[in-house]
Design a protein around this motif. Structure first.
Motif, PDB file in Angstrom:
ATOM      1  N   ALA A 244      -6.654  -8.231  -3.086  1.00 62.89           N
ATOM      2  CA  ALA A 244      -7.474  -7.273  -3.835  1.00 62.89           C
ATOM      3  C   ALA A 244      -7.619  -5.929  -3.121  1.00 62.89           C
ATOM      4  O   ALA A 244      -7.413  -4.863  -3.719  1.00 62.89           O
ATOM      5  CB  ALA A 244      -8.848  -7.873  -4.100  1.00 62.89           C
ATOM      6  N   LEU A 245      -7.954  -5.975  -1.833  1.00 64.71           N
ATOM      7  CA  LEU A 245      -8.187  -4.730  -1.104  1.00 64.71           C
ATOM      8  C   LEU A 245      -6.944  -3.848  -1.113  1.00 64.71           C
ATOM      9  O   LEU A 245      -7.010  -2.629  -1.322  1.00 64.71           O
ATOM     10  CB  LEU A 245      -8.587  -5.079   0.343  1.00 64.71           C
ATOM     11  CG  LEU A 245      -8.708  -3.909   1.316  1.00 64.71           C
ATOM     12  CD1 LEU A 245      -9.737  -2.907   0.815  1.00 64.71           C
ATOM     13  CD2 LEU A 245      -9.101  -4.425   2.693  1.00 64.71           C
ATOM     14  N   TRP A 246      -5.790  -4.489  -0.930  1.00 62.21           N
ATOM     15  CA  TRP A 246      -4.548  -3.727  -0.787  1.00 62.21           C
ATOM     16  C   TRP A 246      -4.074  -3.198  -2.137  1.00 62.21           C
ATOM     17  O   TRP A 246      -3.523  -2.097  -2.203  1.00 62.21           O
ATOM     18  CB  TRP A 246      -3.499  -4.596  -0.091  1.00 62.21           C
ATOM     19  CG  TRP A 246      -4.105  -5.307   1.079  1.00 62.21           C
ATOM     20  CD1 TRP A 246      -4.310  -6.641   1.220  1.00 62.21           C
ATOM     21  CD2 TRP A 246      -4.679  -4.695   2.246  1.00 62.21           C
ATOM     22  NE1 TRP A 246      -4.954  -6.917   2.402  1.00 62.21           N
ATOM     23  CE2 TRP A 246      -5.190  -5.743   3.058  1.00 62.21           C
ATOM     24  CE3 TRP A 246      -4.806  -3.381   2.697  1.00 62.21           C
ATOM     25  CZ2 TRP A 246      -5.815  -5.510   4.275  1.00 62.21           C
ATOM     26  CZ3 TRP A 246      -5.437  -3.148   3.916  1.00 62.21           C
ATOM     27  CH2 TRP A 246      -5.929  -4.203   4.688  1.00 62.21           C
TER      28      TRP A 246
ATOM     29  N   VAL B 120       0.816  -1.217   0.000  1.00 61.37           N
ATOM     30  CA  VAL B 120       0.000   0.000   0.000  1.00 61.37           C
ATOM     31  C   VAL B 120       0.850   1.268   0.000  1.00 61.37           C
ATOM     32  O   VAL B 120       0.592   2.189  -0.774  1.00 61.37           O
ATOM     33  CB  VAL B 120      -0.969   0.002   1.209  1.00 61.37           C
ATOM     34  CG1 VAL B 120      -1.776   1.291   1.242  1.00 61.37           C
ATOM     35  CG2 VAL B 120      -1.895  -1.193   1.134  1.00 61.37           C
TER      36      VAL B 120
ATOM     37  N   LEU C 140      -9.983 -13.164   5.564  1.00 64.44           N
ATOM     38  CA  LEU C 140     -10.031 -12.959   4.114  1.00 64.44           C
ATOM     39  C   LEU C 140      -9.083 -11.848   3.656  1.00 64.44           C
ATOM     40  O   LEU C 140      -8.360 -11.991   2.674  1.00 64.44           O
ATOM     41  CB  LEU C 140     -11.480 -12.624   3.718  1.00 64.44           C
ATOM     42  CG  LEU C 140     -11.754 -12.426   2.240  1.00 64.44           C
ATOM     43  CD1 LEU C 140     -11.345 -13.659   1.451  1.00 64.44           C
ATOM     44  CD2 LEU C 140     -13.233 -12.129   2.020  1.00 64.44           C
ATOM     45  N   ALA C 141      -9.053 -10.748   4.400  1.00 65.49           N
ATOM     46  CA  ALA C 141      -8.240  -9.596   3.983  1.00 65.49           C
ATOM     47  C   ALA C 141      -6.757  -9.930   3.982  1.00 65.49           C
ATOM     48  O   ALA C 141      -5.991  -9.391   3.185  1.00 65.49           O
ATOM     49  CB  ALA C 141      -8.508  -8.407   4.892  1.00 65.49           C
ATOM     50  N   LEU C 142      -6.346 -10.831   4.898  1.00 68.92           N
ATOM     51  CA  LEU C 142      -4.926 -11.176   4.981  1.00 68.92           C
ATOM     52  C   LEU C 142      -4.580 -12.378   4.111  1.00 68.92           C
ATOM     53  O   LEU C 142      -3.442 -12.824   4.071  1.00 68.92           O
ATOM     54  CB  LEU C 142      -4.526 -11.476   6.427  1.00 68.92           C
ATOM     55  CG  LEU C 142      -4.711 -10.348   7.436  1.00 68.92           C
ATOM     56  CD1 LEU C 142      -4.132 -10.746   8.791  1.00 68.92           C
ATOM     57  CD2 LEU C 142      -4.052  -9.073   6.957  1.00 68.92           C
ATOM     58  N   ASN C 143      -5.578 -12.893   3.408  1.00 71.55           N
ATOM     59  CA  ASN C 143      -5.347 -14.065   2.568  1.00 71.55           C
ATOM     60  C   ASN C 143      -5.463 -13.710   1.078  1.00 71.55           C
ATOM     61  O   ASN C 143      -5.160 -14.507   0.219  1.00 71.55           O
ATOM     62  CB  ASN C 143      -6.357 -15.160   2.932  1.00 71.55           C
ATOM     63  CG  ASN C 143      -5.833 -16.538   2.607  1.00 71.55           C
ATOM     64  OD1 ASN C 143      -4.620 -16.766   2.647  1.00 71.55           O
ATOM     65  ND2 ASN C 143      -6.722 -17.447   2.267  1.00 71.55           N
ATOM     66  N   THR C 144      -5.952 -12.480   0.817  1.00 66.70           N
ATOM     67  CA  THR C 144      -6.098 -12.031  -0.572  1.00 66.70           C
ATOM     68  C   THR C 144      -5.392 -10.680  -0.724  1.00 66.70           C
ATOM     69  O   THR C 144      -5.010 -10.053   0.265  1.00 66.70           O
ATOM     70  CB  THR C 144      -7.586 -11.834  -0.924  1.00 66.70           C
ATOM     71  OG1 THR C 144      -8.150 -10.933   0.024  1.00 66.70           O
ATOM     72  CG2 THR C 144      -8.332 -13.143  -0.909  1.00 66.70           C
TER      73      THR C 144
ATOM     74  N   LEU D  50      -4.192   5.321  -3.832  1.00 65.49           N
ATOM     75  CA  LEU D  50      -3.202   6.284  -3.333  1.00 65.49           C
ATOM     76  C   LEU D  50      -2.335   6.821  -4.461  1.00 65.49           C
ATOM     77  O   LEU D  50      -1.887   7.968  -4.419  1.00 65.49           O
ATOM     78  CB  LEU D  50      -2.325   5.633  -2.258  1.00 65.49           C
ATOM     79  CG  LEU D  50      -2.932   5.557  -0.864  1.00 65.49           C
ATOM     80  CD1 LEU D  50      -1.994   4.832   0.078  1.00 65.49           C
ATOM     81  CD2 LEU D  50      -3.235   6.946  -0.313  1.00 65.49           C
TER      82      LEU D  50
ATOM     83  N   ALA E 136      -6.153  -2.396  -4.441  1.00 63.33           N
ATOM     84  CA  ALA E 136      -7.074  -1.284  -4.697  1.00 63.33           C
ATOM     85  C   ALA E 136      -6.593  -0.024  -3.961  1.00 63.33           C
ATOM     86  O   ALA E 136      -6.593   1.076  -4.524  1.00 63.33           O
ATOM     87  CB  ALA E 136      -8.477  -1.655  -4.248  1.00 63.33           C
ATOM     88  N   LEU E 137      -6.146  -0.192  -2.718  1.00 66.93           N
ATOM     89  CA  LEU E 137      -5.651   0.971  -1.964  1.00 66.93           C
ATOM     90  C   LEU E 137      -4.382   1.532  -2.593  1.00 66.93           C
ATOM     91  O   LEU E 137      -4.178   2.746  -2.647  1.00 66.93           O
ATOM     92  CB  LEU E 137      -5.378   0.574  -0.509  1.00 66.93           C
ATOM     93  CG  LEU E 137      -6.599   0.512   0.402  1.00 66.93           C
ATOM     94  CD1 LEU E 137      -6.197   0.062   1.795  1.00 66.93           C
ATOM     95  CD2 LEU E 137      -7.280   1.876   0.482  1.00 66.93           C
TER      96      LEU E 137
ATOM     97  N   THR F 195      -4.430   9.581  -5.931  1.00 68.23           N
ATOM     98  CA  THR F 195      -4.488  10.812  -5.137  1.00 68.23           C
ATOM     99  C   THR F 195      -3.134  11.510  -5.102  1.00 68.23           C
ATOM    100  O   THR F 195      -3.057  12.726  -5.145  1.00 68.23           O
ATOM    101  CB  THR F 195      -4.916  10.515  -3.685  1.00 68.23           C
ATOM    102  OG1 THR F 195      -4.017   9.547  -3.139  1.00 68.23           O
ATOM    103  CG2 THR F 195      -6.329   9.979  -3.607  1.00 68.23           C
TER     104      THR F 195
END
Lengths: 271, 540
Positions: free
Chosen positions: B503-505, B256, B497-501, B512, B507-508, B515
């Motif tokens: 995608a979220l990170w 990130v 789930l967040a620490l196993n995939t 960033l 996307a962040l 921005t």
């Protein structure tokens, strides 16, 4: 487990990940765009928006200060990669005819016997620039200026191509070759002087810089002194004036003597 | 279970072979501009060598190591045969062709632009095309890592992705996104000029694009090292990873915040607004966080190993560590260099402190200490650890390996400390020649000489490294067993789930980037009259 379970505010990792990132971004943005600009007492902003624009680097028109009037003309030569590319034989021939009037100083074969520059085999871009500058008045010389003042763009290009086409002959008064002085190969880094050789050959060539091997020593010395005194000022961004001003008289002597003693056939064929 | 040993070995050997060449060039450069060398009177040769050194060390060598290690991780951590082996070979050959294509113009003196390109300097178009091919080759690896993980997930629904693979894929995504900046710079700005389609270039915009790549690329180089910290070192010294979650969080943080911080390289550039410089500076400070987490977790993991070996006391356990184990030695050296290098990095990222060392030899010292030191020494360790599994033969001479690591550590300290020092004194970087006869810089002659000696210690160590690997190809056959990674103290069956995939990170990371880079890039691209004439290298 799918993206739908993750990208939702019900997922606490999503909440905290996005939340913390956004919070940091907002805090740093407020600090960087609002707080810090106003923390500079020496800068005045009309309002918050003005400060934000300034910190964001929005291009702004400079304050109403008139640019200083130029009392002397500056070089206006523009050289693109197409200006002098692939001259035709015809263009070279036209240049040869025109060059007859230059022969009195620059020699019938482009080798001068009058301490004027040798033009045979000089880079076309160099002759092109100097003729333009003489014509516009960016460079002046009592003898040369009248010759250049009535030349057309086409004639200048033809002359440049013709002289570039001529073979580089040995100079008229060959002297024993001198070793490279420091100023030519090292420059003087502590005084901000790049080596002569990094633009004028021996090390590298930069567009618009002439090769100097076998040129007249008196001529090169005179030009360096003219740059140093500001009498000659057709160098772009003052690059030669800055160098010549920082050179010692001894270095000027050494550089001129060194280049004058070199045969022009050592010039690297790069074109 | 390493099925595609040949593929992995090919990557490693190519990486280390080009590393050997670039290292020799580096030592020569240190020597030739130091007071002990006789100046060769031609800065062009120096810049030619510098361009080759940087291009190989920056683009080719670490990329190949990351790829080789990535393939090894994919096969051993996921315990499945690599999917897309043909594509992997295609990527490899693209890198081979790209490297050759880039090196020829450099050798001919037609691309002495340094690996950071420095527009408006423009070199031969084949140099840039070569670099593009190297990047494209590595993007194939990125895709393969993602695909292999995807295949594994299908076969193991809901299972926790092994840490090594999770980190490996995070690193590959980081690389894919960060390489885009330099790719945009090359494709939109530099290559059209180098190919003769344009004569001017927006140098400011090009520099902003490059900063997009320039900082996060360091974290891409760093990924194999951090993966080794977490997944190899504890196993090799007989310990366990203190926290699997902490490891995942560190890699996520790199993903990130490694990206939107590159403008701290352009603090001296007038075309970037001060507000954006501040934001990038603040986010750069954040990137220290995953490193601090890692140092904590690894120290704890090492302590576990020491206490398992009977270590006692508040600090006494350190004596119980297996110091004759090359992996332990490499880790300790790496941490020391990371500590000094990281501290220096905090100075570089501070807007005000940077002013005193910007564009000085301090910067060169800094990135050699971090990359050449902390990171590359772990590349050695990775190679030593994997070699028996790749060759089916044992590395017998541990003493020689320890000597090599010691030499690299000492060499790097001797090289970079004086380098930092002369930087503080104001010695500029990217200079081919210094006149040490001048009283103003004569006192720096000693430091620069020391630095050059360090360069030769590094060269010796590098040669020794290649000798060890080459000898390792000839020792008697021995089965090294399956390649394993370190286990965590509390090995979790399931991971959130967040620490196993990713995608979220990812996307962040992209958000960033938008921005922090969107506005500066847009204004520079849309502002008229910001281009300057290109300066062609070796042209008249």
């Amino acid at each position: 487990m799918s993206a739908r379970d993750l990208f939702t505010f019900h997922n606490r990792h999503f909440r905290s990940g996005v939340g913390i990132t956004a919070a940091i971004l907002i805090v740093t943005a407020i600090a960087g765009f609002i707080v810090l600009p106003f923390a500079q007492p020496w800068v005045q902003f009309a309002n918050v928006w003005d400060a934000i624009c300034s910190a964001a680097g929005v291009p702004q028109r400079a304050a109403n200060v008139a640019a200083p009037e130029q009392t002397r003309r500056l070089s206006e030569v523009v050289l693109t990669s197409h200006t002098l590319s692939r001259p035709s034989q015809e263009a070279i021939g036209r240049g040869a005819t025109l060059a007859q009037r230059c022969a009195i100083c620059h020699g019938p074969t482009g080798i001068s016997r009058a301490d004027s520059p040798n033009l045979a085999g000089q880079y076309a871009a160099v002759i092109y620039k100097e003729l333009h500058d003489f014509r516009s008045g960016a460079r002046t010389n009592a003898v040369m200026s009248p010759f250049a003042v009535n030349l057309t763009d086409q004639e200048i290009a033809d002359l440049s191509n013709y002289y570039a086409y001529l073979p580089r002959l040995p100079a008229y008064h060959p002297t024993p070759q001198l070793p490279k002085p420091n100023i030519v190969i090292y420059g003087a880094p502590m005084r901000g002087i790049a080596p002569c050789g990094s633009c004028h050959g021996a090390l590298d060539n930069k567009t618009g810089s002439p090769w100097l091997e076998g040129q007249s020593e008196a001529y090169m010395k005179a030009q360096l002194q003219a740059f140093a005194s500001g009498e000659r000022r057709n160098d772009i961004s003052q690059q030669m004036r800055n160098i010549a001003r920082a050179m010692t008289p001894q270095e000027i002597e050494q550089a001129a003597a060194y280049y004058a003693s070199q045969p022009p056939d050592v010039v690297k064929a790069v074109d | 279970m390493l099925a595609n040993r040949k593929l992995i070995l090919a990557h490693f050997w190519l990486a280390f072979a080009v590393f050997g060449v670039a290292l020799t060039l580096g030592a020569w450069q240190m020597f030739i501009r130091s007071p002990i060398g006789t100046w060769l009177s031609n800065p062009e040769l120096y810049y030619r060598s510098l361009t080759a050194h940087g291009t190989v060390m920056g683009y080719v060598f670490p990329t190949l190591v990351a790829m080789a290690f990535g393939y090894a991780i994919s096969e051993s951590a996921l315990e499945q045969r690599l999917v897309g082996v043909r594509w992997a070979w295609t990527g490899f050959w693209l890198i081979v062709i790209g490297s050759i294509m880039a090196v020829i113009p450099i050798a001919l003196g037609r691309a002495s632009v340094l690996y950071t390109f420095y527009p408006p300097l423009i070199g031969n178009v084949f140099y840039y095309l070569g670099v593009v091919l190297v990047v494209v080759g590595s993007w194939i690896w990125v895709a393969l890592m993602s695909i292999n993980l995807h295949v594994w997930r299908k076969a193991h629904p809901g299972a926790a992705v092994p840490l090594a693979m999770y980190a490996n894929v995070a690193g590959s995504y980081l690389w894919a996104w960060t390489a885009l900046g330099a790719a945009l710079e090359l494709l939109l700005q530099i290559i059209p000029v180098a190919a003769g389609l344009k004569a001017t270039i927006d140098a400011g915009l090009a520099r902003v694009f490059f900063s997009w790549t320039l900082h996060a690329i360091v974290y891409f180089w760093l990924m194999p090292t951090y993966i080794a910290y977490y997944t190899i070192v504890p196993r090799a010294i007989g310990g366990r990873v203190y926290s699997d979650s902490m490891a995942r969080i560190s890699f996520i943080l790199f993903l990130v915040v490694a990206m939107p911080i590159g403008m701290h390289h352009t603090f001296g550039d007038p075309q970037v607004g001060a507000g954006f410089k501040f934001i990038h500076s603040a986010f750069t400070a954040l990137v220290a966080l995953p490193t601090l987490l890692t140092v904590f977790t690894i120290c704890a993991s090492v302590e576990i190993a020491a206490r398992l070996r009977g270590g006692r006391g508040l600090f006494g356990w350190m004596r119980a560590l297996p110091w004759d184990n090359p992996m332990m030695l490499a880790l300790a050296f790496s941490f020391i260099m990371l500590g000094f290098g990281g501290a220096g990095g905090l100075i570089n990222m501070s807007y005000q402190l940077d002013a005193s060392i910007h564009n000085t030899q301090w910067i060169t010292g800094h990135f050699h200490l971090i990359f050449g030191g902390a990171i590359v020494i772990m590349y050695f360790a990775i190679a030593y650890d994997l070699w028996p599994h790749l060759t089916g033969r044992e590395l017998i001479d541990l003493r020689m390996i320890r000597t090599q690591l010691w030499l690299w550590f000492v060499g790097m300290m001797v090289t970079t400390f004086p380098w930092h020092w002369v930087g503080i004194l104001g010695m500029p970087r990217r200079m081919a020649y210094f006149d040490f006869g001048d009283p103003a810089i004569a006192p720096q002659a000693l430091s620069v000489t020391l630095s050059a000696i360090g360069g030769f210690i590094l060269l010796t160590s590098g040669i020794l490294f290649l000798v060890i690997l080459a000898r390792g190809m000839r020792t008697p056959q021995a089965d090294a067993g399956p390649y394993r990674f370190a286990l965590a103290v509390h090995q979790q069956a399931t991971v959130p789930l967040a620490l196993n995939t990713h995608a979220l990170w990812v996307a962040l990371m992209i958000a960033l980037t938008l921005t922090n880079y969107g506005y500066p890039i847009l204004t520079l691209a849309l502002t008229e009259g910001t281009s300057v004439p290109a300066v062609f290298v070796g042209a008249q």
